[in-house]
Design an enzyme around this catalytic site. Structure first.
Site, PDB file in Angstrom:
ATOM      1  N   GLU A 119       2.141  27.992  43.610  1.00 54.36           N
ATOM      2  CA  GLU A 119       3.203  28.018  44.629  1.00 54.36           C
ATOM      3  C   GLU A 119       4.099  26.815  44.386  1.00 54.36           C
ATOM      4  OE1 GLU A 119       2.445  28.639  48.802  1.00 54.36           O
ATOM      5  OE2 GLU A 119       0.664  29.862  48.402  1.00 54.36           O
TER       6      GLU A 119
ATOM      7  N   GLU B 134      -5.105  27.734  49.682  1.00 53.68           N
ATOM      8  CA  GLU B 134      -4.869  26.514  50.472  1.00 53.68           C
ATOM      9  C   GLU B 134      -6.007  26.206  51.443  1.00 53.68           C
ATOM     10  OE1 GLU B 134      -0.943  26.570  52.205  1.00 53.68           O
ATOM     11  OE2 GLU B 134       0.024  26.443  50.249  1.00 53.68           O
TER      12      GLU B 134
END
Length: 503
Positions: A292, A173
């Site tokens: 995710e 991320e």
């Protein structure tokens, strides 16, 4: 009763289902590792301190590949802390989750646990606060058999054979301002390319995942992918997507249509990746690692769970321990349908996460482990979805949502395994008030019969499995399902997920 019609034909394949799509995710976060998979004092603990009741549930879940050790955690992680004699491992502050990491469970211990549950390791490297050299060191420690300083260190630490990690994530991320070491797309793309090139020099056969957007709603979404892939297209195999969903403001109708957002996310990233490839004149194809995804009550985390304070760094605190409802499980099952509907480009996916932390499995210290409502769509889909995902012709009524406009009341995907002759159909009914009769033309399969049926629903769509009532929610056989004259018919209750196996 409203009705929907589907046509199932093995000739219309989307793509082969790669088993990595049924992946999981273990992060050093909350009670995931400590009191979750690892609790030496538990009655079921094995000689290594791992809860055998959890091991059996993870095996039942059917998880192929597990991403580790984060997540946000990895951007502050020093991998060297997690190897060597336990009594010499340092305690560190985990800035991502405002906790203390003891490093009692590290790379060797986690790999041992993976062998017990029968899953492969997908490793993330720290490109937040560290860089190319540290990633190369970890790869050498993990994958080189012997004869170098780091491979010999692994051997001295008790592991003669390499870990042989095949899939590696280049950070986590990195588009997010919350991430330690957050960079612009341009800066991240440069270090990711440099790191990927170095890792391939060491082990040319590894698969590499570059960070895409942590949400389709990030202000940089799309442009982030374009810039990052412009730097890394020749160096990586996959680009990541992350997405979490929750019901907000009592808008159940929009929540039940969350998969519409996931569909758009995947298709936009695919289009962007293909655009970059076309500009470069490349015949290479970049696939998706949706590493995710889940239902997550993010608003509750920020309002209730979040830990603050310079003197408050607990060990394994209760964080993100969301208890999931029937409605959550229906959305969850629909997200799995979306992943299968894009099997041609989604090569890997990781349910975030596995135990206690936004997880299908919950545990109580010294007590039981139990299945959440979301456990069932994953375990059943993982078991039944084999061979190829099929493109269905769907005719269904629609309903109006605030978030996504008009969407179908029914969503579906089918799979077919030519080797075994078995097929499966996965369905959701998003209606909050009405059952829907679904007819599926299965004549292209020849003579088939129903092998098993599962429907997850409840008159209370917010019913949950809890410590006090761990079996309140579970799927049941659907006695409305039948096949006659090449047509499968089944009634789907309101807010329901169903799976039907044929052969």
């Amino acid at each position: 009763m409203p009705s929907a019609r589907l046509t199932l034909d093995p000739a219309f394949a989307i793509g082969s289902i790669r088993r990595q799509i049924f992946g999981g995710f273990v992060e050093h976060l909350g009670r995931h590792v400590y009191d979750g998979i690892y609790e030496p004092g538990h009655p079921t603990a094995d000689a290594d301190g791992f809860r055998q009741d959890v091991i059996e549930l993870v095996k039942e879940l059917g998880v192929d590949t597990i991403r580790y050790p984060g997540g946000n955690f990895v951007s502050g992680f020093r991998w060297e802390d997690s190897v060597g004699p336990r009594e010499q491992r340092p305690r560190r502050l985990d800035l991502a989750w405002h906790s203390t990491e003891t490093n009692e469970v590290g790379l060797h211990e986690f790999s041992s646990w993976l062998e017990k549950v029968g899953s492969d390791l997908m490793m993330a490297v720290n490109l937040g606060t560290r860089g190319t050299l540290e990633a190369l060191d970890l790869l050498e420690y993990s994958n080189i058999r012997s004869g170098t300083a780091l491979s010999e260190r692994r051997i001295a630490n008790g592991r003669a054979e390499p870990f042989d990690v095949r899939m590696w994530c280049l950070g986590n991320e990195m588009d997010g301002p919350w991430q330690l070491g957050h960079r612009s797309a341009d800066d991240y793309g440069k270090i990711a390319s440099q790191t990927a090139k170095g890792m391939r020099q060491l082990d040319p056969d590894i698969r590499l995942v570059v960070c895409g957007s942590s949400s389709a709603h990030m202000p940089t979404f799309g442009e982030w992918e374009r810039v990052v892939l412009t730097h890394t297209y020749d160096d990586v195999d996959l680009i990541s997507c992350h997405a979490y969903y929750e019901e907000r403001g009592g808008d159940l109708g929009s929540f039940l249509a969350s998969a519409v957002d996931m569909d758009g996310f995947i298709e936009t990233v695919v289009a962007t990746a293909d655009h970059v490839g076309a500009v470069r004149g490349s015949s290479k194809r970049i696939d998706i690692s949706f590493d995710e995804w889940n239902v997550w009550y993010i608003d509750r985390f920020h309002g209730v769970d979040k830990i603050t304070g310079i003197d408050n760094w607990p060990i394994a605190p209760r964080l993100l321990e969301d208890i999931y409802s029937v409605a959550d499980a229906v959305v969850f099952g629909n997200l799995m349908i979306s992943l299968l509907k894009h099997a041609d480009r989604v090569a890997s996916a990781s349910l975030a996460q596995l135990v206690n932390v936004i997880a299908p499995i919950m545990t109580e210290p010294g007590g039981i482990a139990w299945r959440q409502s979301t456990f069932y769509p994953f375990s059943i889909t993982s078991r039944l979805a084999r061979g190829e995902a099929l493109r269905l012709k769907l005719d269904a009524p629609t309903y109006l949502t605030e978030a996504y406009g008009e969407v179908p009341l029914v969503d579906a995907v089918a799979t077919h395994d030519a080797d075994s002759g078995r097929s499966a159909v996965f369905l959701v009914n998003r209606s909050t008030t009405e059952a829907i009769e679904v007819t599926v033309d299965v004549s292209a399969l020849g003579e088939v019969s129903l092998l098993e049926t599962h429907t997850l629903s409840d008159t209370d769509v917010y019913a949950k499995n809890t410590l006090e009532d761990p079996e309140r929610v579970a799927p049941r056989a659907n006695d409305t399902a039948a096949i006659a004259d090449g047509v499968l018919t089944v009634s789907l209750p309101p807010v329901s997920w169903s799976a039907l196996a044929l052969g």
